[in-house]
Design a protein around this motif. Structure first.
Motif, PDB file in Angstrom:
ATOM      1  N   GLY A 270       0.818  -1.202   0.000  1.00  0.00           N
ATOM      2  CA  GLY A 270       0.000   0.000   0.000  1.00  0.00           C
ATOM      3  C   GLY A 270       0.853   1.252   0.000  1.00  0.00           C
ATOM      4  N   GLU A 271       0.211   2.387  -0.272  1.00  0.00           N
ATOM      5  CA  GLU A 271       0.933   3.658  -0.344  1.00  0.00           C
ATOM      6  C   GLU A 271       1.552   3.989   1.014  1.00  0.00           C
ATOM      7  N   ASP A 272       2.792   4.460   0.989  1.00  0.00           N
ATOM      8  CA  ASP A 272       3.551   4.698   2.217  1.00  0.00           C
ATOM      9  C   ASP A 272       4.587   5.772   1.901  1.00  0.00           C
ATOM     10  N   SER A 273       4.413   6.968   2.441  1.00  0.00           N
ATOM     11  CA  SER A 273       5.299   8.077   2.102  1.00  0.00           C
ATOM     12  C   SER A 273       6.723   7.839   2.596  1.00  0.00           C
ATOM     13  N   THR A 274       6.854   7.190   3.742  1.00  0.00           N
ATOM     14  CA  THR A 274       8.191   6.901   4.253  1.00  0.00           C
ATOM     15  C   THR A 274       8.934   5.943   3.320  1.00  0.00           C
ATOM     16  N   ALA A 275       8.209   4.942   2.814  1.00  0.00           N
ATOM     17  CA  ALA A 275       8.817   4.005   1.870  1.00  0.00           C
ATOM     18  C   ALA A 275       9.124   4.689   0.542  1.00  0.00           C
ATOM     19  N   ARG A 276       8.278   5.613   0.103  1.00  0.00           N
ATOM     20  CA  ARG A 276       8.554   6.382  -1.110  1.00  0.00           C
ATOM     21  C   ARG A 276       9.864   7.166  -0.943  1.00  0.00           C
ATOM     22  N   ASP A 277      10.019   7.790   0.213  1.00  0.00           N
ATOM     23  CA  ASP A 277      11.247   8.547   0.475  1.00  0.00           C
ATOM     24  C   ASP A 277      12.468   7.632   0.389  1.00  0.00           C
ATOM     25  N   ALA A 278      12.362   6.472   1.020  1.00  0.00           N
ATOM     26  CA  ALA A 278      13.494   5.549   1.059  1.00  0.00           C
ATOM     27  C   ALA A 278      13.832   5.037  -0.334  1.00  0.00           C
ATOM     28  N   LEU A 279      12.822   4.706  -1.129  1.00  0.00           N
ATOM     29  CA  LEU A 279      13.083   4.160  -2.456  1.00  0.00           C
ATOM     30  C   LEU A 279      13.639   5.241  -3.388  1.00  0.00           C
ATOM     31  N   ALA A 280      13.180   6.472  -3.241  1.00  0.00           N
ATOM     32  CA  ALA A 280      13.725   7.562  -4.050  1.00  0.00           C
ATOM     33  C   ALA A 280      15.206   7.762  -3.745  1.00  0.00           C
ATOM     34  N   GLN A 281      15.568   7.630  -2.494  1.00  0.00           N
ATOM     35  CA  GLN A 281      16.980   7.762  -2.125  1.00  0.00           C
ATOM     36  C   GLN A 281      17.804   6.611  -2.697  1.00  0.00           C
ATOM     37  N   VAL A 282      17.240   5.401  -2.689  1.00  0.00           N
ATOM     38  CA  VAL A 282      17.935   4.250  -3.270  1.00  0.00           C
ATOM     39  C   VAL A 282      18.127   4.458  -4.766  1.00  0.00           C
TER      40      VAL A 282
END
Length: 377
Positions: free
Chosen positions: A230-242
């Motif tokens: 599901g949508e998760d802003s914290t995970a979006r942040d982490a994946l963008a950094q990766v």
């Protein structure tokens, strides 16, 4: 210690809300701005409107898919007369590649085939590229941090490459990736993970690339698994950094067999790059580990990556667990992506000539690569 160099964008901004700084930063490079964006015009309106508020003249260019030679040549024809002073890419990796290529080739006296690798003359650029600014809207290719643009030609994908093609400003605002469709998130996320794994195990790895890639592997796996739930802003942040990390790493340590094969497969089938990389990652890791000399640097690093996969998935076979999880999440196999088994050997032979294959941690034969394709098919 072996000498090494680091090539990076001129400036990187990372964080939610950082995209708001783009108009003023772009305006500093010139008064005529070419904005390359995706097929949906409305998603770029905010940037175009903000740039207009800065008093600049704007030309818009939609990029509806991964750029090929015909698309690139047509885009050059339609944009040279505008005489842009800066090129902006707002979109996924395909958009950024198109923008980057245009920044390089609009001022060039010749055409793309003068400069494309493998299929073209591979000549260096004789005129400096226009300033290029990048705003990625997916977390995958890391194209905002790389010095090459990938262009499709009949039967394969090749690169236009120059250190001066690096972005003057790369703005990675994870909020721009919020709500990205699940399938795109899966494919691009697996590409991002591949692009921190391949530089880490690459025979061209450096202390710099080691420092940024090793922590990002587990971070990317965990973030992508959360986003599949599901949508998760914290995970979006982490994946963008990766994704950003992967771009920085591949620009400095190269890639490997996943991308060597993916470039050919993408040219043959037209399948999305991230999906191809995602389905190839596990079998390439397994094959590299099987061919690595015990106790070698390659063997040790591959074992570390496989251990991280075992830990993340709680399984005895990390590569198999990754493949099974990706399939359960909806990632298609190579056959579904359009690659027939009869094409495997030709693809493997062509992949061996790719620039990406030069970074693979161990030599792989054509038969090895055919086995990888069979396992991913």
């Amino acid at each position: 210690m072996t000498p090494y160099a680091i090539t990076l964008p001129g400036r990187i901004l990372f964080g939610r809300g950082e995209a708001a700084r783009a108009p003023a930063l772009i305006r500093a490079f010139g008064e005529r701005v070419l904005v390359v964006h995706g097929a949906q015009f409305a998603r770029a309106d905010w940037l175009v409107d903000a740039l207009a508020g800065q008093g600049v003249e704007i030309q818009r260019l939609p990029c509806a898919g991964e750029p090929d030679l015909a698309m690139l040549e047509e885009a050059i024809y339609h944009t040279r007369g505008f005489e842009p002073q800066v090129v902006v890419g707002l979109g996924g990796g395909a958009v950024l590649d198109m923008a980057k290529a245009l920044a390089a080739l609009i001022p060039a006296p010749g055409g793309p085939m003068d400069h494309l690798e493998v299929v073209g003359r591979g000549l260096p650029l004789v005129v400096a590229p226009l300033p290029f600014c990048a705003l990625p809207t997916t977390a995958g290719t890391g194209a905002e941090a790389t010095k090459n643009a990938v262009i499709g030609v009949p039967g394969r994908k090749v690169s236009l490459r120059d250190d001066r093609m690096l972005a003057r400003v790369a703005i990675v605002d994870p909020a721009l990736t919020d709500g990205c469709p699940r399938g795109v998130t899966l494919a691009s996320g697996l590409d991002a993970i591949t692009q921190v794994i391949e530089p880490y195990v690459s025979c061209r790895a450096t202390p710099f690339t080691d420092a940024v890639t090793r922590p990002a592997i587990a971070q990317g796996l965990a973030a992508l698994r959360r986003l599949m739930q599901g949508e998760d802003s914290t995970a979006r942040d982490a994946l963008a950094q990766v994704s950003l990390t992967g771009g920085m790493a591949l620009a400095n340590a190269g890639l490997g067999a996943v991308h060597g094969l993916a470039g050919v497969i993408g040219g043959v089938t037209g399948a999305a790059h991230g999906a191809v990389c995602g389905v190839l990652l596990a079998p390439v890791l397994a094959m590299n580990a099987a061919r690595a000399v015990p106790g070698s640097v390659a063997a040790v690093r591959l074992a570390e990556v496989l251990a991280l996969l075992r830990q993340e998935f709680g399984a005895s076979d990390g590569a198999a667990a990754l493949a099974d999880w990706a399939a359960d999440a909806g990632l298609p196999r190579l056959t579904a992506l359009g690659l027939d088994a009869a094409q495997h050997r030709a693809v493997a032979e062509a992949a061996q000539a790719s620039s990406s294959m030069k970074g693979n941690p161990v030599p792989l034969s054509v038969d090895d690569l055919v086995s990888v394709l069979r396992a991913a098919g």
